[in-house]
Scaffold this motif. Structure first.
Motif, PDB file in Angstrom:
ATOM      1  N   PRO A  37       0.823  -1.215   0.000  1.00  0.00           N
ATOM      2  CA  PRO A  37       0.000   0.000   0.000  1.00  0.00           C
ATOM      3  C   PRO A  37       0.858   1.267   0.000  1.00  0.00           C
ATOM      4  O   PRO A  37       1.969   1.272   0.539  1.00  0.00           O
ATOM      5  N   LEU A  38       0.343   2.312  -0.614  1.00  0.00           N
ATOM      6  CA  LEU A  38       0.993   3.622  -0.652  1.00  0.00           C
ATOM      7  C   LEU A  38       2.470   3.526  -1.034  1.00  0.00           C
ATOM      8  O   LEU A  38       3.365   3.956  -0.299  1.00  0.00           O
ATOM      9  N   PRO A  39       2.770   2.968  -2.201  1.00  0.00           N
ATOM     10  CA  PRO A  39       4.171   2.735  -2.558  1.00  0.00           C
ATOM     11  C   PRO A  39       4.991   4.021  -2.680  1.00  0.00           C
ATOM     12  O   PRO A  39       6.195   4.012  -2.416  1.00  0.00           O
ATOM     13  N   ARG A  40       4.358   5.130  -3.078  1.00  0.00           N
ATOM     14  CA  ARG A  40       5.111   6.381  -3.245  1.00  0.00           C
ATOM     15  C   ARG A  40       5.379   7.078  -1.919  1.00  0.00           C
ATOM     16  O   ARG A  40       6.278   7.918  -1.833  1.00  0.00           O
ATOM     17  N   VAL A  41       4.582   6.753  -0.902  1.00  0.00           N
ATOM     18  CA  VAL A  41       4.750   7.396   0.402  1.00  0.00           C
ATOM     19  C   VAL A  41       5.580   6.517   1.332  1.00  0.00           C
ATOM     20  O   VAL A  41       6.599   6.950   1.883  1.00  0.00           O
ATOM     21  N   LEU A  42       5.157   5.256   1.495  1.00  0.00           N
ATOM     22  CA  LEU A  42       5.820   4.372   2.440  1.00  0.00           C
ATOM     23  C   LEU A  42       6.958   3.573   1.814  1.00  0.00           C
ATOM     24  O   LEU A  42       7.865   3.132   2.521  1.00  0.00           O
ATOM     25  N   GLY A  43       6.908   3.390   0.503  1.00  0.00           N
ATOM     26  CA  GLY A  43       7.967   2.632  -0.169  1.00  0.00           C
ATOM     27  C   GLY A  43       9.356   3.193   0.058  1.00  0.00           C
ATOM     28  O   GLY A  43      10.281   2.455   0.453  1.00  0.00           O
TER      29      GLY A  43
END
Length: 572
Positions: A37-43
């Motif tokens: 989930p949320l790859p651009r934020v948490l990735g």
């Protein structure tokens, strides 16, 4: 028992059931999917943390490597938390200028929080600084829960993974599971629910304690602190413990009936969801629902027994010729008998240990239920991760017995259960009573053990038995009549907590390593189905036989004989 009381139980379970599938699907996506989930934020945060730790996220580990990483990480956490407590008097964020924690108590607390037990031999508001609470205890609340989650996933992978073309026997990567469990699951949920808790009146500040003058002219200290942020991970991570000595009976920790309901849901949320996650990992969600059904049946039996017992008058109060409606001794009037009893069952089912009533004040059979819940071995939903790997060990025993009954080699998910797996499963099962009964026996005969008791007779034995059961089961609740802040109790309970956590994790991971490389045998006419009502019933029977009957002689000398003595007018 009342209709309103049972409606509270049913509403709680209905909400839990509604949460199980969506949260379980989310956990599957976090740990078993390539699209978090949320790859651009948490990735980027995940990659940065793994890079800083030096972990290679693309390299999976064998069970030995996974276990070594977990043990090394936990040992380092134990040492750091010990040092933090011993040095808190010279560190910042200590407005009350609390002194250094003594060596035995510091060891006990460090072992407790690293083992996800959170047993407390101290009063939090008068012992630990804000820095120790936030940097030491809260940190371990997150990572010990995430570590348990990783063990459950590793064991699940051992059962569900098919051998690769090169015979790979890897179970994932501990550091990846640790980071993802914390970053994608625990932190976001805690942030949202902590805000809700603050909106309900729970404290969240770094203010010094307030000195007040009461209406009678006396002086009273009103403790402050970052309570909401501690409380949410205490529940969600099935950690237990409490910022205040009164735990979730304190109005600053549990201000309203709504927060009481949410706290119980937090305790069961991840353990319940993991059953659905496991079903998704097997490719047959009925496998997960069968585990959920077994856990739910045992949960309702516990609620029925405890609620029935606590609806009866307290024998000691009756002897004083005081009229009663149920047993309200040691319970908050805000919650009453039903909500207090339900909380006691939930917290001991899930190895959480938070309490909103004093279990020591329960009627004998009411106190028996929390004891039995823990002695079943963290399998009625259980702790975060611990509940799933605990019930899967029972599944191994279950399919082995089922195989003997039909004269076939035991199989689970197409993989044969052989001598190595059974030896490891029995090692897992035997470690548990060895610590509980062995240490209880020692405490019952040594002056250092019995000198801490506030009660004689069978209730005193129940206090000893409860303490070591709670410690070994990584629960952390207590029969509060026991003074555990002595060198003997701090050291013995610390050893029980470490043994009950890590000596049981090792054989669980060894089973995972043994199963992961096995070939899958196609199901045949004689294959025992493990996704139906028959399997659920057999699994419940195995849990009861292995768990409850192991401790029946000790329970007979404690709460059971106390019940009959109370009926005869003899109260301890």
């Amino acid at each position: 028992m009342t209709l309103i009381g049972w409606l509270q139980v049913l509403v709680f379970f209905a909400l839990l059931l509604a949460l199980t599938k969506p949260l379980g699907a989310y956990l599957f996506r976090v740990f078993e999917s390539d699209a978090q989930p949320l790859p651009r934020v948490l990735g980027p945060v995940e990659r940065m943390l793994l890079r800083l730790s030096g972990a290679n996220s693309r390299r999976e580990q064998t069970w030995v490597e996974y276990c070594a990483a977990l043990l090394a990480f936990s040992l380092m956490g134990l040492l750091l938390l010990y040092v933090l407590q011993r040095a808190q008097h010279v560190l910042p964020l200590n407005p009350q200028k609390l002194g250094a924690v003594g060596p035995e108590l510091a060891f006990n607390t460090a072992a407790s929080f690293v083992a996800n037990t959170n047993w407390q031999s101290y009063a939090g508001e008068s012992t630990l600084s804000y820095l120790t609470q936030m940097v030491g205890l809260a940190w371990q609340n997150f990572v010990s829960a995430a570590a348990g989650l990783g063990v459950a996933l590793a064991l699940a992978r051992g059962f569900t993974r098919r051998p690769g073309p090169e015979g790979s026997k890897t179970l994932g990567n501990f550091w990846v599971d640790l980071v993802r469990g914390t970053l994608y699951v625990l932190l976001p949920l805690c942030f949202v629910v902590a805000l809700f808790f603050v909106s309900q009146g729970m404290l969240q500040n770094l203010a010094p304690y307030h000195e007040l003058t009461t209406l009678e002219g006396g002086r009273q200290t009103l403790a402050m602190g970052p309570v909401a942020s501690q409380e949410v991970i205490k529940m969600l991570g099935t950690n237990g413990g409490g910022f205040f000595n009164a735990n979730s009976a304190h109005p600053f920790e549990n201000p309203t009936p709504l927060t009481n309901l949410v706290q119980m849901l937090l305790i069961f949320a991840i353990p319940s969801a993991l059953t659905y996650t496991y079903g998704k990992m097997t490719g047959d969600t009925k496998q997960g629902w069968a585990l959920f059904a077994a856990m739910s049946f045992l949960f309702f039996v516990g609620v029925l027994a405890a609620y029935s017992a606590e609806s009866q008058p307290n024998a000691a109060v009756s002897a004083a010729q005081v009229a009663q409606v149920g047993n309200m001794e040691g319970k908050e009037v805000r919650y009453g008998t039903a909500a207090s009893t339900l909380f006691a069952v939930v917290t001991t089912d899930a190895s959480c240990g938070a309490v909103n009533a004093m279990h020591d004040s329960f009627n004998p059979l009411g106190g028996l239920v929390p004891l039995v819940n823990m002695q079943l071995g963290e399998v009625i939903f259980g702790g975060v991760g611990a509940g799933l790997y605990g019930i899967l060990i029972m599944v191994v025993l279950c399919v082995f017995i089922a195989g003997l009954m039909v004269g076939r080699t035991p199989e689970y998910l197409g993989k044969k259960i052989e001598a190595r797996e059974m030896k490891l499963a029995m090692l897992y099962v035997l470690i548990f009573p060895l610590f509980i009964l062995g240490l209880s026996a020692v405490a019952a005969v040594l002056p250092q053990g019995v000198s801490s008791l506030n009660n004689a007779g069978p209730h005193g034995l129940s206090e000893i038995l409860y303490a070591f059961t709670s410690g070994t089961a990584n629960n952390g609740s207590a029969f509060a009549g026991l003074n555990a802040n002595t060198p003997f109790w701090n050291i013995s309970l610390g050893l029980a907590m470490l043994g009950g956590r890590f000596l049981m994790i090792v054989p669980a991971l060894a089973i995972a390593g043994s199963m992961v490389g096995k070939k899958v045998v196609p199901a045949g006419p004689g294959t025992f189905p493990t996704n139906g009502v028959l399997f659920t019933g057999l699994l419940v029977s195995i849990v009861v036989i292995v768990g409850a009957l192991t401790f029946f002689p000790a329970l007979s000398l404690g709460p059971i004989v106390e019940h009959f003595l109370a009926g005869a007018g003899k109260v301890y």
